[in-house]
Structure formats: C-alpha cells, structure tokens
Scaffold this motif. Sequence first.
Motif: not given
Length: 312
Positions: A120-135
């Motif tokens: 869920g945190a990874r999904k939210a990160y993608h939505s909030l910051f237009d990038s993946s937390v992994e990258e």
Amino acid sequence: MADLSHEHGALTKAFSGLGVDEKALISIVGNWQHDQKHSFRKASPHHFLADERQFEKWNEQQVELIKHEVLRFKSAVVLWTMHPWERDARLFKEALTKGPDGYSLIIEVACTRSSEELLGARKAYHSLFDSSVEEDVASHVHGHERKLLVALVSAYRYEGSRVHDESAKSEAEALHHAIKKNLPVEDEEVVRILSTRSKLHLKAIFSHYKELFGKDLDEEFHGFWSLKVALQCLVIPEVYFSEVLDVALRKGANEFTQEALTRVIVSQADVYMKEIQAVYYKRFGANLSQKIEETCLGNFKDFLLTLVARGD
C-alpha cells in the motif's frame, strides 16, 4: 506591575522541552503590557535583542524555535490522521532527502509493516510522487546498502504460519559464514534471506543462530548497522523501537532524531505499543509515559500520552 524577571523565567520554561506549554504561554503573554518604560521585552534578553535604533527586536533564532515547537503538535495530529499508506510513502520520501542518515528510516518502514501495508505504501508513493519507491531508493542510496534497501522496499513476504525448520537452521549457518566475510551487507545470500523470508521464518533463524553460536544474531551484525536494523525490525521490532525512543528522548538529540518520537508513537500506537512499553521499561528502567511527561510539553505531550495509552 508583574515581576517581569519571573515571567521571563516562566516563558523560557514554556519552551524548555519538546513542544510548547500552551497554557503557560497564554497566561504569561496574554497579560503582558506594551509599556515602553517597563517593557517585558527588556526583561527578556534571551528572546529579544536591543536594536541600535532603540527598540527591542525578536531574536530570530528564538522565533524559529518557537515556530518549530508550536508545529510539533500539528505535525503529530496530521501524521496520525493520514492514511497509513500515505504516511509511510511520505516517510520514505523524507528519508530519501536525508542521505545516509535516512537509510535506517527506509529500513524501519520496509521491515516493520505487513506485506499488504508495504504494498500500500508503494502504491501511495507512486500516486503522490509519480515514481516508484524502488527506483528512487535505487537512485538515491549509494554504497554498500543499496542492494539491501532496494530488496527490502520491494519485498512481499509470506505471512502464513509455515516455517521449514531445517532451512532455517541451514540459513543460520549461512549467515554465520557471511558474517565472517568483510562485507556481509553485499552478500547475495544475506540479502535474499532478509528480504524474502517470512518474519516467522526469520525468528526461527534467529533462534537457531543463538543455539548454534551462542550469540544474538543482531549483535553479530554490530559492525553493519543496516543489517542490524533490518533484523531487529523484522524479528524484534519492540527492541528496535524502544531504542529509537530512548535516543529521541535524550537531551541534545538532533531534530531528525527527535522526530522519531512522534513517528514511532503515531505508527505503533495500535501495533506494538504494549510490547514497546514493556521493553522500554526493562531496558531503560523508566516508564515510557513518565519519560514523555518529563520531556515534552503542552498539547504535544498530551497527544503523545493519549496514543501511548491505547496500548494499555
């Protein structure tokens, strides 16, 4: 006329912890008189400085301190009311701005959340910051920890009850072998075990390591802080969080370290708080609520104590 020197001392005390004693501040400042002859500003040289043009001006450092301490309560409330996914996504983002000082926060979030919470945190990160937390972790983290941190934030662990005991014993031996090398944090087997095994399986590894080699595995990682933090967060999070809180509540802690007090209590109020309180008392000989009472002030203190009490 009120005793201005006494009021100066009371004002200083209102800002002498984490947060602000709002009731004392209102009582003192609300009764001040804007009388130039008996100015409260003249009696408060710590807060006001004499200007060459014959007036007393605010000490800018004190202004920033007061603004910051007033915001502690607001920040705690905002963090508490956020959806946990958004909260963790924003914690990831904040950690990435801190350089190496933020790596432990990345590990904390990645390793103390359930698989669904981390996803869920990874999904939210993608939505909030237009990038993946992994990258973003891969591009911002440098040095020996990059491989481990990318693997940890990418994890989706099995959360069932099955544990293969022989595999756990074998992996305890593999970790022992890796520790004898110069850089276990770069060892592929170490990274694989810590980033893919279930938390119950890792607990079994922890137990086998103690039986086989007579030492706690996290202490064996003492020279490799990222491995130690990851293992504690995965296997004994109550120990990890109690240590973080102890450091955050010490005098002289820097701002990033102090922020951990709010972060841990907000994120763990409904998770490990009861266990954290028990370990904190055992390790540091003090009641966590009492320590907060002594260290914090005003609404900020009251809010933290309310959250801690949820674990009672």
